[in-house]
Enzyme design. Structure first.
Site, short mmCIF file in Angstrom:
data_model
loop_
_atom_site.label_atom_id
_atom_site.label_comp_id
_atom_site.label_asym_id
_atom_site.label_seq_id
_atom_site.Cartn_x
_atom_site.Cartn_y
_atom_site.Cartn_z
N SER B 20 30.01 17.50 38.91
CA SER B 20 30.21 18.39 37.60
C SER B 20 29.71 17.67 36.64
O SER B 20 29.86 17.92 35.23
CB SER B 20 31.65 18.47 37.49
OG SER B 20 32.37 17.14 37.12
N ASN B 105 42.85 12.69 37.54
CA ASN B 105 43.72 13.93 37.46
C ASN B 105 44.31 14.17 35.96
O ASN B 105 44.48 15.28 35.53
CB ASN B 105 44.73 13.87 38.59
CG ASN B 105 44.20 13.90 39.91
OD1 ASN B 105 42.85 13.75 40.21
ND2 ASN B 105 44.93 13.94 41.18
N THR B 150 38.21 60.37 15.68
CA THR B 150 38.80 60.22 16.82
C THR B 150 37.82 60.81 17.94
O THR B 150 37.42 61.92 17.74
CB THR B 150 40.23 60.54 16.77
OG1 THR B 150 40.09 62.02 16.46
CG2 THR B 150 40.90 60.15 15.53
N HIS B 151 38.00 60.10 19.21
CA HIS B 151 37.25 60.96 20.09
C HIS B 151 35.83 61.00 19.85
O HIS B 151 35.00 61.63 20.43
CB HIS B 151 37.79 62.13 20.79
CG HIS B 151 38.97 62.23 20.94
ND1 HIS B 151 39.80 61.82 22.09
CD2 HIS B 151 40.41 62.23 20.43
CE1 HIS B 151 41.13 62.09 22.20
NE2 HIS B 151 41.46 62.36 20.90
N SER B 272 10.14 46.68 19.24
CA SER B 272 9.09 46.81 20.33
C SER B 272 7.73 46.86 20.03
O SER B 272 7.43 47.64 18.95
CB SER B 272 9.36 47.52 21.53
OG SER B 272 9.30 48.87 21.16
N LYS B 278 10.97 51.18 15.75
CA LYS B 278 12.27 51.21 16.12
C LYS B 278 13.17 50.01 15.54
O LYS B 278 12.36 49.01 15.26
CB LYS B 278 12.48 51.06 17.47
CG LYS B 278 12.17 52.34 18.30
CD LYS B 278 12.60 52.32 19.98
CE LYS B 278 14.02 52.25 20.18
NZ LYS B 278 14.32 51.95 21.52
N ASN B 280 16.05 47.92 16.91
CA ASN B 280 17.03 47.91 18.05
C ASN B 280 18.20 46.79 17.91
O ASN B 280 17.92 45.79 17.15
CB ASN B 280 16.47 47.58 19.45
CG ASN B 280 15.55 48.59 19.70
OD1 ASN B 280 15.53 49.75 19.29
ND2 ASN B 280 14.38 48.28 20.42
N GLU B 285 24.22 44.44 20.79
CA GLU B 285 24.49 44.88 22.28
C GLU B 285 24.86 43.57 22.92
O GLU B 285 25.71 43.50 23.96
CB GLU B 285 23.04 45.23 22.72
CG GLU B 285 22.57 46.60 22.22
CD GLU B 285 21.23 47.18 22.46
OE1 GLU B 285 21.21 48.56 22.83
OE2 GLU B 285 20.44 46.37 22.35
N TYR B 312 47.00 18.11 42.08
CA TYR B 312 45.71 18.34 41.64
C TYR B 312 44.92 18.73 42.93
O TYR B 312 44.88 18.12 44.00
CB TYR B 312 44.97 17.16 41.09
CG TYR B 312 43.46 17.32 40.73
CD1 TYR B 312 43.19 17.98 39.34
CD2 TYR B 312 42.35 17.12 41.55
CE1 TYR B 312 41.95 18.05 39.07
CE2 TYR B 312 41.04 17.15 41.18
CZ TYR B 312 40.75 17.84 39.86
OH TYR B 312 39.61 17.94 39.48
N GLN B 317 38.27 21.75 39.16
CA GLN B 317 37.25 21.26 38.64
C GLN B 317 36.10 22.59 38.16
O GLN B 317 35.59 22.51 36.98
CB GLN B 317 36.40 20.47 39.55
CG GLN B 317 34.79 20.18 38.93
CD GLN B 317 34.32 19.08 39.76
OE1 GLN B 317 34.44 18.00 40.12
NE2 GLN B 317 33.22 19.63 40.49
N LYS B 320 36.40 24.37 34.28
CA LYS B 320 35.62 23.75 33.32
C LYS B 320 34.57 24.63 32.98
O LYS B 320 34.32 25.32 31.79
CB LYS B 320 35.03 22.15 33.69
CG LYS B 320 35.76 21.17 33.03
CD LYS B 320 35.16 19.71 33.18
CE LYS B 320 35.24 19.34 34.67
NZ LYS B 320 34.73 18.18 35.00
#
Lengths: 359, 359, 359, 359
Positions: B20, B105, B150-151, B272, B278, B280, B285, B312, B317, B320
């Site tokens: 690790s 541990n 709403t919706h 782009s 555009k 974006n 996102e 343990y 491990q 983490k």
């Protein structure tokens, strides 16, 4: 060039947030291959001269051979970085045309599909070795009587080989599934561009053939938006890892002092300074944990695509890390179980004693 | 020394599987701090001479100041690596005693608890800034009428500030929750050793006080086995990320041409080459995607501890990476939303037009 | 009336798909209570005459006492069904006014909050009993030496009571968490209406007081859109179930013939006809499985709210089944573990023998 | 009889906790079929006389025709209840032999496999209808220009049919996957008994043929312990639901006033009394939510089998509810989308206007 910025520059922390450059190292090779095929097709369709093609291919070959030369600092992803590298080497005139009739939206899906194809082959090769290991050990232990358990309570008499073969059967189904996933992965999205294809004449089948695809993803929205083949791949590995985790669990229980049916080889166990006589099944425990990690990866990807509208969204970039991580982790775990199976010691005596003391 | 090997060396791929060390860089600092407090306590309890303590503290201080000097190659985790570093600097006589009455541990749980404490503070500071940003923007837009949905269908007339404040209220609950998690995190497990405490006289409260803990985890099995406080922390961040993802969704919809209620600042959007006009909402996102990533992390951890026996196991491990990743990702996402909120442009006209055309 | 249809009637399969009427039985009681408080407030604010109020309250009381009289066939949810019942009993003039300044959007959140309050109390009472059971058994077994395990390998000498108390400590944290969740649940959303409150004068604090809430959710968008308090509740139970599942795992392992440390009471185990001497720990195995079921429920709810825009969306209806199921399952599981703990037999001899044969 | 109790009776709450009798109604038919085939085989192998077989088959036929006659009160599962019913009808002498060389461990897997086979056929039939609906609507709209979006920002010009076909292509892959899953589901586990097969002579291939299976699961541990084919089935439906949820999202956005590209039929939308002119896409929102519900179900099942040792454990009983729920929910959702697609109105004008105002 690929991605031009609105007027203001990104803040550093936003660039870091957007960047996938670190995870992209593992698709760099495929990105270059895809660009080679695309450039050859562009030449054949008359969009690149022979001279331009040569310059581009030379630059791409250099990128493939010496990937460390590719500057990544300040780029949002590997597609940009490779494009910049090619432009630097091949010049703006030639290099700037490499992305004609292509978008990073179809390019990234192409790269991942190529990567998954190779990963499926690697995983299947490792699986085949593990299955051979299981069968080999089963052959030598088919006369070794051992208690069988339901609810972890002694139930019937079986043999050690009976267990090993049960794992082999399950893993053969995993291999079968991977073979079937391959068919849906092995379709070329290249040419779908941003979402709606290109007005420039291209030959999608040509690039598909050059890159070894069985066919093309016909619909360009489907090609750039869908991730179901990736989900299928990760789900298949999650199921495989679930089997490996259960094998690990059996071995962990059987290698307790109380059960004592098997003993792990030293190099597949750990110990501690305070209690050097202990033999801890750490690699098996981690295999068990990895099954949960992969389930989490699958949930991440299912969550990312949940209710995502059609058309590429940047969300899809985050599919890469859990997908690539799943491949790598699964491959490692198979090898660990393979090594553990081949090297473990069978305690026939303990099995016999347990059977005798049983009703 | 900490972890001695059974006779045979680990295969390289097994060592890599077990290690690790890479994820451990972010707990290195806390590991050193914990060792300092433990050594001071050992000295006060008469297990280390002043000379030994001085040597150990000097080595630890060097480790803290120049962590790059710590050799990590070949070690399974940072605890081993730091111990080896201290022994090299302070000598076997002194350094070898640093881990008296301690196990990895209890040590690893200690480190993660200290790391979470700092992460909670960082996340709360970022949250506070975001809430200030929301309230500031709300103040300037409280006279800005806007349709409420709403919706996703127009429902009532509200104001833009009404939305911003709804986010602020939700995020204040997230902050409240983090404050409450802190209490259960801020308890010292140190002294629980491997699982059953130590026969050597130690002062658990002393190390707890030195390290700023409110109290100790009394039961040593509980201290080394339980991960519920970590789960609570990650679940709390998953809930927070769910709120951020919903804010991102609102902003993504409102910045479409069709809704047009807001415009993201250039430095919080992408474009782009093919369609430079555009804008974006890529950072939003990705924030939306991160909510799914964190849900996956939570599932991984819940899966790891699922049906794990007391004591343990090496499975732990693997808690983490998803835990540390959750902290870092959440912090980044809060800052991105903070910047987006503060810099977005409100299109009052479009809001008014939509209201007028509505019934 | 509440929900009027567009011109065409719903197809039967669509109505079935939309309907939550079956799950709603468990919030019926709270829905009636909420309507009582709301009607009293409407009267006090001058929107209902004494006569109208009396008729409504009489109808609601009947609904509470004899819920089976409420026709549910053909209604999409319990709110509609109760409204229709009240209108039938109290007449259209009175009954038709009961929902003045209210929407099913604030009503359903109100109902679930009231349900969770009661569920928290029930779960905490059951937890308290389990903790008492653990401590009682711990007191009688504090002189019972037993091996302690790490990695399921014998590690140190402890006592059986040491384990039981480790569970009690963990469960006390679960109880603490539930107490803290209660604070965020116990806030009234009533009066937020569909999303933006009401133009009719109402007294939100009045209904909050009548229904025993500490305070109100101030922001109406927040009140109808947010589900973070529900997520917090389900996450808290998922963590609790994770602890119960680990206790179950310990007991399952310890009641194998090989470990043999405990023996489950007959009424907490099963057997099979073929092997009547077996004692299978079925209730413990199901508790272990339930931990996974609840994790799935949490994932469902996190997934439902993922990237949901502000304002009520029908998606939120599907939060109910996994939430209500989580309450009921957790309560059952606590009682099962409680009974198992109190009735299990401790095999001191087997513990002693294992310790003697250990190094 | 199947499950005999240890001395003490189960407490009522434990019986309720253990019981799967309610979920089992949907496998009752398959359980009876399996018993018929098993009994015929037992007769052919000489373990049942013609007379005994006739009595058993008569009782089973009655159970199939009039399932309501089967007493379920007090039984833990449908296997017990049917056995008791047969014994009552056919007498202990005949009925008591029906379970010779069989265990509920192989029986329950058999039932679920048979149920999944039928569910796959139902889901595929519904999918086929939906695909036909999409293609039909695509044909009539292939001249309907419509903006295409990436990042929810207008990107290129396409047609409405382009979108509908992209869904059809994705759903055809789902159907392909279900067809492939069928192969791994359609293998008979019957004869594996509790875990290790039976010492009594049986003919596993005979029952497999009678029940329409392609082959048998050879290894008896594998047959009773593995659930990977079930996982594969649920994962496949989760992927399918993810596609449906994305279609729903597109439609929800397009039916906003702001986009306005489509209008849902009245019978696929809802409204509210307060705002009767609103048309809310409730069935689509619930479809979107169901995608998350199914992801949760998949997580539950992956969690249940995580680290489960070989051999039947009662945990596996809890695989049934999320599995059966996934089948039913997916089938409903496909039909809802099918109806919505076939009945929605396309607003060509709004699409044209948006294209004209776009750059």
């Amino acid at each position: 060039m690929y991605r031009s910025r609105p007027k203001d520059k990104l803040d550093d922390h936003v660039l870091k947030f957007l960047s996938s450059i670190q995870q992209d190292q593992s698709i760099l090779y495929y990105d270059v291959q895809g660009s080679e095929a695309h450039s050859i097709m562009l030449h054949e369709m008359g969009h690149l001269t022979s001279g331009e093609l040569k310059k581009i291919l030379a630059a791409l070959e250099e990128a493939k051979q010496e990937p460390d030369k590719i500057e990544t600092e300040g780029y949002e992803d590997i597609h940009e970085a490779i494009e910049a590298f090619v432009i630097k080497r091949a010049g703006m005139d030639a290099g700037g045309k490499m992305h004609t009739a292509r978008s990073r939206n179809d390019q990234v899906v192409l790269d991942i599909r190529m990567k998954i194809r190779d990963d499926i082959n690697d995983v299947c090769a490792a699986l085949a070795s593990l299955i051979v290991g299981l069968v080999t050990r089963a052959q030598e232990s088919k006369r070794v009587p051992m208690p069988m358990y339901t609810h972890l309570q002694q139930a019937q008499i079986g043999t050690f080989s009976h267990f090993l073969l049960s794992y082999a059967y399950a893993l053969m189904r995993d291999m079968e599934r991977l073979y079937l996933v391959y068919q849906r992965v092995n379709q070329s999205p290249l040419g779908a561009c941003a979402i709606g294809g290109s007005s420039i004449s291209i030959d999608r089948k040509k690039t598909a053939i050059l890159l070894g695809f069985d066919s093309i993803v016909r619909n360009s929205i489907d090609a750039t938006s869908s991730r179901d083949a990736f989900l299928e791949y990760v789900a298949t590995l999650a199921i495989l890892m679930s089997t490996l985790g259960r094998i690990a669990e059996d071995f962990i229980i059987w290698s307790t002092t109380e059960f004592g049916f098997i003993e792990l080889a030293d190099r597949y166990s750990s110990t501690s300074s305070a209690m050097p006589q202990k033999k801890n099944p750490d690699p098996l425990e981690l295999t068990r944990a990895k099954a949960a990690i992969i389930t989490g990866n699958l949930v991440s990807i299912l969550g990312i695509v949940k209710a995502l509208p059609s058309g590429y969204s940047r969300d899809l970039q985050d599919v890469k890390p859990p997908l690539l991580g799943t491949s790598a982790t699964t491959l490692d775990a198979i090898k660990v179980i393979d090594g553990a199976v081949r090297s473990l010691k069978i305690n026939k005596n303990k099995m016999r004693l347990t059977l005798q003391s049983s009703w």
